[in-house]
Design a protein around this motif. Structure first.
Motif, PDB file in Angstrom:
ATOM      1  N   ALA A   1      44.626  33.835  86.557  1.00  0.00           N
ATOM      2  CA  ALA A   1      45.565  34.908  87.267  1.00  0.00           C
ATOM      3  C   ALA A   1      46.770  34.107  87.736  1.00  0.00           C
ATOM      4  O   ALA A   1      47.985  34.446  87.740  1.00  0.00           O
ATOM      5  N   MET A   2      46.633  32.813  88.397  1.00  0.00           N
ATOM      6  CA  MET A   2      47.725  32.147  88.820  1.00  0.00           C
ATOM      7  C   MET A   2      48.610  31.672  87.556  1.00  0.00           C
ATOM      8  O   MET A   2      49.799  31.705  87.610  1.00  0.00           O
ATOM      9  N   LEU A   3      48.124  31.049  86.598  1.00  0.00           N
ATOM     10  CA  LEU A   3      48.611  30.713  85.306  1.00  0.00           C
ATOM     11  C   LEU A   3      49.312  31.927  84.612  1.00  0.00           C
ATOM     12  O   LEU A   3      50.568  31.635  84.071  1.00  0.00           O
ATOM     13  N   ASP A   4      48.932  33.040  84.798  1.00  0.00           N
ATOM     14  CA  ASP A   4      49.574  34.108  84.137  1.00  0.00           C
ATOM     15  C   ASP A   4      50.855  34.504  84.849  1.00  0.00           C
ATOM     16  O   ASP A   4      51.837  34.682  84.120  1.00  0.00           O
ATOM     17  N   ILE A   5      51.000  34.298  85.963  1.00  0.00           N
ATOM     18  CA  ILE A   5      52.096  34.438  86.797  1.00  0.00           C
ATOM     19  C   ILE A   5      53.161  33.292  86.552  1.00  0.00           C
ATOM     20  O   ILE A   5      54.403  33.498  86.266  1.00  0.00           O
ATOM     21  N   ALA A   6      52.628  32.199  86.293  1.00  0.00           N
ATOM     22  CA  ALA A   6      53.506  30.899  85.700  1.00  0.00           C
ATOM     23  C   ALA A   6      54.181  31.362  84.483  1.00  0.00           C
ATOM     24  O   ALA A   6      55.406  31.083  84.463  1.00  0.00           O
ATOM     25  N   VAL A   7      53.532  31.866  83.514  1.00  0.00           N
ATOM     26  CA  VAL A   7      53.730  32.261  82.141  1.00  0.00           C
ATOM     27  C   VAL A   7      54.947  33.288  82.383  1.00  0.00           C
ATOM     28  O   VAL A   7      56.022  33.301  81.610  1.00  0.00           O
ATOM     29  N   GLU A   8      54.629  34.435  83.320  1.00  0.00           N
ATOM     30  CA  GLU A   8      55.827  35.550  83.395  1.00  0.00           C
ATOM     31  C   GLU A   8      56.840  34.940  83.906  1.00  0.00           C
ATOM     32  O   GLU A   8      58.051  35.357  83.744  1.00  0.00           O
ATOM     33  N   LYS A   9      56.916  33.968  84.820  1.00  0.00           N
ATOM     34  CA  LYS A   9      58.007  33.180  85.433  1.00  0.00           C
ATOM     35  C   LYS A   9      59.011  32.175  84.405  1.00  0.00           C
ATOM     36  O   LYS A   9      59.870  31.923  84.945  1.00  0.00           O
ATOM     37  N   ASP A  10      58.092  32.246  83.232  1.00  0.00           N
ATOM     38  CA  ASP A  10      58.824  31.218  82.215  1.00  0.00           C
ATOM     39  C   ASP A  10      58.954  29.847  82.851  1.00  0.00           C
ATOM     40  O   ASP A  10      60.195  29.373  82.699  1.00  0.00           O
ATOM     41  N   VAL A  11      58.053  29.307  83.319  1.00  0.00           N
ATOM     42  CA  VAL A  11      58.263  27.824  83.988  1.00  0.00           C
ATOM     43  C   VAL A  11      58.651  26.648  82.770  1.00  0.00           C
ATOM     44  O   VAL A  11      57.984  26.877  81.709  1.00  0.00           O
ATOM     45  N   GLU A  12      58.875  25.688  83.196  1.00  0.00           N
ATOM     46  CA  GLU A  12      59.275  24.663  82.201  1.00  0.00           C
ATOM     47  C   GLU A  12      58.150  24.005  81.620  1.00  0.00           C
ATOM     48  O   GLU A  12      58.118  23.354  80.319  1.00  0.00           O
TER      49      GLU A  12
ATOM     50  N   ARG B   1      68.463  22.614  77.017  1.00  0.00           N
ATOM     51  CA  ARG B   1      67.474  21.811  77.642  1.00  0.00           C
ATOM     52  C   ARG B   1      66.108  22.197  77.026  1.00  0.00           C
ATOM     53  O   ARG B   1      65.159  21.472  76.691  1.00  0.00           O
ATOM     54  N   LYS B   2      65.948  23.588  76.998  1.00  0.00           N
ATOM     55  CA  LYS B   2      64.859  24.225  76.425  1.00  0.00           C
ATOM     56  C   LYS B   2      64.659  23.737  74.972  1.00  0.00           C
ATOM     57  O   LYS B   2      63.402  23.415  74.471  1.00  0.00           O
ATOM     58  N   LYS B   3      65.684  23.458  74.096  1.00  0.00           N
ATOM     59  CA  LYS B   3      65.592  22.959  73.012  1.00  0.00           C
ATOM     60  C   LYS B   3      64.979  21.465  72.780  1.00  0.00           C
ATOM     61  O   LYS B   3      64.339  20.928  71.836  1.00  0.00           O
ATOM     62  N   GLU B   4      65.483  20.838  73.654  1.00  0.00           N
ATOM     63  CA  GLU B   4      65.323  19.170  73.879  1.00  0.00           C
ATOM     64  C   GLU B   4      63.730  19.201  74.259  1.00  0.00           C
ATOM     65  O   GLU B   4      62.913  18.238  73.593  1.00  0.00           O
ATOM     66  N   LEU B   5      63.368  19.927  75.090  1.00  0.00           N
ATOM     67  CA  LEU B   5      62.176  19.822  75.535  1.00  0.00           C
ATOM     68  C   LEU B   5      61.104  20.145  74.299  1.00  0.00           C
ATOM     69  O   LEU B   5      60.044  19.559  74.111  1.00  0.00           O
ATOM     70  N   ALA B   6      61.533  21.065  73.714  1.00  0.00           N
ATOM     71  CA  ALA B   6      60.591  21.595  72.498  1.00  0.00           C
ATOM     72  C   ALA B   6      60.482  20.577  71.372  1.00  0.00           C
ATOM     73  O   ALA B   6      59.487  20.080  70.800  1.00  0.00           O
TER      74      ALA B   6
END
Length: 282
Positions: free
Chosen positions: A82-93, A254-259
């Motif tokens: 449940a905690m990880l689901d919220i983190a995914v919804e928040k679109d964490v880095e 930044r998202k592309k660089e992380l990817a």
């Protein structure tokens, strides 16, 4: 008041309702931010370039937000879906992994430049199942963590020990797994502000300086609370922080660089049109 680890295992205690309450509570967010910043300070990162850090018990990403603001790259592990689901919804880095740390970490040797953990370690001392032996779970966790860290890296754990026996068990197991270091206690004379940080050293970096245990804070009035409260208020008011605004050109780059760093091959190329708003079609 009962300690959470005495009520239910973490994956059950932090169900959908409790996970939502924990994440939305502004007081909890302020405390979590303060302890995360203190943990990062104890890592003693001298390199100005972003580091690859492991957030142990990342939950819904409250600690990860601090790592984002410091421009670090991170991965998080947690046992509560449940905690990880919220983190995914928040679109964490950070990259997220559903994992029981008591069964060990599955990362390659020398993967991380450091590790932090907030309010997690005491859960491993609780035998909430017949097959869960605290000593063995701690040994499995610390041995695999030691391997996953670069030599000379630090791991800092903020935790709430129930008694002196827990502290001895945790520290003794960590030392047997190769770590050195010790316990750092902030504000030891204050019942309300006292915080325990286990600061561990994963060996010595070749040619690096000798590792020294940091000193605990001893001021009567805790520092950092006003800053973390202001940070949360700024987020609500939409004031700019060091973290790029979502969907801006800087955020997309930044998202592309992380990817790319994570090995993804289908990342679009950068151009002068990256992040530029398109005109609506007729």
């Amino acid at each position: 008041m009962s300690r959470p680890e005495h009520i239910a295992p973490p994956e059950l205690f932090y169900g959908d309702t409790e996970a939502e309450k924990y994440t939305r509570n502004s007081r909890i967010a302020a405390i979590q931010a303060e302890m995360t910043m203190r943990a990062v300070e104890l890592l003693n990162i001298t390199d100005t370039t972003p580091q690859y850090l492991l957030d142990i018990g990342c939950g819904s990403g409250l600690s990860g937000e601090i790592l984002d603001e410091d421009m670090h790259i991170w991965a998080g592990v947690d046992i509560a879906p449940a905690m990880l689901d919220i983190a995914v919804e928040k679109d964490v880095e950070g990259d997220l992994f559903l994992q029981d740390i008591g069964q060990g970490l599955g990362f390659r040797p020398g993967t991380f430049d450091g590790a932090i953990s907030v309010s997690v370690l005491q859960w491993l001392c609780n035998a909430d199942k017949t097959e869960n032996k605290p000593r063995y779970r701690l040994q499995r966790f610390f041995s695999t963590l030691f391997m996953a860290l670069q030599r000379g890296a630090r791991a800092v754990f903020q935790f709430y020990p129930e008694n002196d026996g827990q502290v001895e068990l945790i520290m003794g197991t960590a030392m047997k797994c190769g770590f050195t270091g010790g316990l750092v206690v902030d504000y030891p004379n204050s019942k309300k502000a006292r915080k325990f940080y286990l600061c561990l050293f994963a060996g010595q970096a070749p040619g690096g300086p000798k590792q020294e245990l940091p000193q605990g804070l001893d001021a009567e009035t805790p520092m950092g609370v006003s800053y973390t409260q202001a940070r949360i208020q700024n987020q609500r008011n939409g004031k700019k922080s060091r973290k790029p605004v979502k969907n801006s050109a800087e955020w997309i780059l930044r998202k592309k660089e992380l990817a790319r760093k994570r090995g993804k091959e289908d990342v679009p190329l950068d151009s002068r049109y990256t992040g530029r708003k398109r005109k609506p079609r007729f």
